[in-house]
Enzyme design. Sequence first.
Site, short mmCIF file in Angstrom:
data_model
loop_
_atom_site.label_atom_id
_atom_site.label_comp_id
_atom_site.label_asym_id
_atom_site.label_seq_id
_atom_site.Cartn_x
_atom_site.Cartn_y
_atom_site.Cartn_z
CB CYS A 77 -0.92 -0.01 1.22
SG CYS A 77 -1.96 1.46 1.35
CB CYS A 80 -0.49 2.18 5.67
SG CYS A 80 -1.22 0.65 5.03
CB CYS A 126 -5.14 -0.69 2.22
SG CYS A 126 -3.89 -1.11 3.46
CB CYS A 129 -4.44 2.88 5.72
SG CYS A 129 -4.22 2.71 3.94
CB CYS A 149 -8.95 -4.42 -11.90
SG CYS A 149 -8.48 -3.36 -13.27
#
Length: 175
Positions: A77, A80, A126, A129, A149
């Site tokens: 991510c 984070c 995510c 976060c 995707c």
Amino acid sequence: MKKLFFALCCLATLGACAQKGTDKKAMKHEHFPVEKTEAEWQKELSPEEYHVLREKGTERAFTGKDWDNHNKGIYKCAACGEPLFSSDTKFESGTGWPSFYKPITKDAVAEETDNAFGMRRTEVLCSKCGGHLGHVFDDGPKPTGLRYCMNSVSMDFVPGKTSAEPDHKAEGGSK
């Protein structure tokens, strides 16, 4: 007849807005371990990262940094650092966005219904976060049949190992 058509269009628009508003409320109340104010996110992320990760934007197809990446490594991510996907599960979908058939671990991502733009899709977030990553569709390859995707700007690619397990040798231990 024109008034009836106009009234129906207004009702449809209000219904779509009400549904979309409900989804946003659900997102705000969902708890993620990393919580920051929008001002903190804006300070830490580039304008494009902020638009996609926090405002649920989408980068244009075939423009992201990783759509055509064939190197081995992990996608984390961009907000984070949570490990999200492995290059071992990346495949060529022809869509212009990095596509994967499964997350790196079952708990790496969260999913939420997305009714924006008059479509019903499954948004991928995510799990640490709550950043918007992209969407998942059921037209992917075996073994899962799924296509995650993702937006390149939502992720940072880290070359090297392809699993989320710690590298004990690098930490001075043994396996």
